[in-house]
Design a protein around this motif. Sequence first.
Motif, PDB file in Angstrom:
ATOM      1  N   SER A   1       1.494  -1.463 -10.306  1.00  0.00           N
ATOM      2  CA  SER A   1       0.223  -1.012  -9.739  1.00  0.00           C
ATOM      3  C   SER A   1      -0.925  -1.908 -10.175  1.00  0.00           C
ATOM      4  CB  SER A   1      -0.078   0.426 -10.174  1.00  0.00           C
ATOM      5  OG  SER A   1       0.861   1.328  -9.652  1.00  0.00           O
ATOM      6  N   LEU A   2      -1.752  -2.295  -9.217  1.00  0.00           N
ATOM      7  CA  LEU A   2      -2.946  -3.084  -9.514  1.00  0.00           C
ATOM      8  C   LEU A   2      -4.151  -2.197  -9.775  1.00  0.00           C
ATOM      9  CD1 LEU A   2      -2.526  -5.905  -6.844  1.00  0.00           C
ATOM     10  CD2 LEU A   2      -1.734  -5.868  -9.223  1.00  0.00           C
ATOM     11  N   THR A   3      -4.080  -0.953  -9.342  1.00  0.00           N
ATOM     12  CA  THR A   3      -5.105   0.048  -9.627  1.00  0.00           C
ATOM     13  C   THR A   3      -4.421   1.256 -10.238  1.00  0.00           C
ATOM     14  OG1 THR A   3      -4.893   0.971  -7.383  1.00  0.00           O
ATOM     15  CG2 THR A   3      -6.601  -0.706  -7.738  1.00  0.00           C
ATOM     16  N   SER A   4      -5.139   2.035 -11.029  1.00  0.00           N
ATOM     17  CA  SER A   4      -4.524   3.161 -11.728  1.00  0.00           C
ATOM     18  C   SER A   4      -4.123   4.253 -10.735  1.00  0.00           C
ATOM     19  CB  SER A   4      -5.473   3.728 -12.779  1.00  0.00           C
ATOM     20  OG  SER A   4      -6.613   4.298 -12.182  1.00  0.00           O
TER      21      SER A   4
ATOM     22  N   ASP B   1      -6.596   8.322 -13.471  1.00  0.00           N
ATOM     23  CA  ASP B   1      -7.550   7.905 -14.485  1.00  0.00           C
ATOM     24  C   ASP B   1      -7.346   8.690 -15.776  1.00  0.00           C
ATOM     25  OD1 ASP B   1      -8.660   6.066 -12.795  1.00  0.00           O
ATOM     26  OD2 ASP B   1     -10.273   7.388 -12.113  1.00  0.00           O
TER      27      ASP B   1
ATOM     28  N   TYR C   1      -0.127   3.640 -14.559  1.00  0.00           N
ATOM     29  CA  TYR C   1       0.244   2.630 -13.579  1.00  0.00           C
ATOM     30  C   TYR C   1       1.749   2.697 -13.314  1.00  0.00           C
ATOM     31  CZ  TYR C   1      -4.305   0.762 -14.913  1.00  0.00           C
ATOM     32  OH  TYR C   1      -5.649   0.618 -15.159  1.00  0.00           O
TER      33      TYR C   1
ATOM     34  N   ASP D   1      -2.195   3.934  -3.725  1.00  0.00           N
ATOM     35  CA  ASP D   1      -1.716   3.014  -4.753  1.00  0.00           C
ATOM     36  C   ASP D   1      -1.551   1.630  -4.144  1.00  0.00           C
ATOM     37  OD1 ASP D   1      -0.632   2.055  -7.166  1.00  0.00           O
ATOM     38  OD2 ASP D   1       1.413   2.481  -6.494  1.00  0.00           O
TER      39      ASP D   1
ATOM     40  N   GLU E   1       0.021  -2.081  -5.058  1.00  0.00           N
ATOM     41  CA  GLU E   1       0.916  -2.725  -6.012  1.00  0.00           C
ATOM     42  C   GLU E   1       1.120  -4.197  -5.670  1.00  0.00           C
ATOM     43  OE1 GLU E   1       3.710   1.124  -7.215  1.00  0.00           O
ATOM     44  OE2 GLU E   1       4.582  -0.568  -6.125  1.00  0.00           O
TER      45      GLU E   1
ATOM     46  N   TYR F   1       0.859  -1.192   0.000  1.00  0.00           N
ATOM     47  CA  TYR F   1       0.000   0.000   0.000  1.00  0.00           C
ATOM     48  C   TYR F   1       0.888   1.232   0.000  1.00  0.00           C
ATOM     49  CZ  TYR F   1      -2.673   3.932   1.769  1.00  0.00           C
ATOM     50  OH  TYR F   1      -3.215   5.180   1.916  1.00  0.00           O
TER      51      TYR F   1
ATOM     52  N   ARG G   1      -3.938   9.866  -7.964  1.00  0.00           N
ATOM     53  CA  ARG G   1      -4.616   9.289  -6.810  1.00  0.00           C
ATOM     54  C   ARG G   1      -3.685   9.280  -5.599  1.00  0.00           C
ATOM     55  NH1 ARG G   1      -9.248   6.217  -7.866  1.00  0.00           N
ATOM     56  NH2 ARG G   1      -9.669   5.819 -10.083  1.00  0.00           N
TER      57      ARG G   1
END
Length: 229
Positions: free
Chosen positions: A193-196, A199, A216, A169, A171, A140, A166
């Motif tokens: 990164s598993l989430t952007s 955006d 990412y 993050d 990862e 995190y 953001r």
Amino acid sequence: MVRSFIKALAVCMVCSTAAFAQSEPHNFFATDDSGIPKIFFGGFTVGMNMSQVDGDTYSGYHKVGLNVGPLVYMRFNDHFGASMELLFSQKGSRERNYQEDAAGVGYVNSYDIKLNYAEIPVMLHYFSDKRFNAGVGLSYGYLVSSKEEAVTYAPVNLDTSIFSFRKHDIEGMVDVNYEFYKGWFIGMRFSYSLTSIRDGDHIPQAYGGGTFGGQYNNLFTLRLTYLIK
């Protein structure tokens, strides 16, 4: 900075070579004064991130930054354990290239994303022998600060309040570590990164990368770790 880090790492490994044959593998198989195997091992890691941002218009691990902080390992048995770290980690993107305009006048085109994170990785480790281990886990990251700069013919205004990243993050991570001298480990880690981190609708025009739908973090980290016996 990069050359200095590599030189320091090389010197450390060379100096330890003479004593390597006599050194005993240490921490994960150490015992206390009563002969009971130790469970927890604390230490510190310092490393170098080589990163890029997938979803911008550039490629290559050209952005170099610090990866540094304390960590703790917990051993389950002779083959499995876990770790938690508290890191300051610098990531982002960097590009420099020379271009010419329609009149043949040359100029330098540059682009930088600078992202500073406070990061907490949690890893599970497998110990194949007394010197080598491999890990997999999640991290995190909280974005402490960010800066984005671009220069073409003139500086470009990339206000982070408009084109914001953001704050959080998540990862995925994998790494390998090798104890080259008692207490000292060299390791390589890959993180993605598993989430952007931003955006698509927050990416400045002309600086978005095709079909990613966002941006990412993508990085390798070379690390030197010391664990206290």
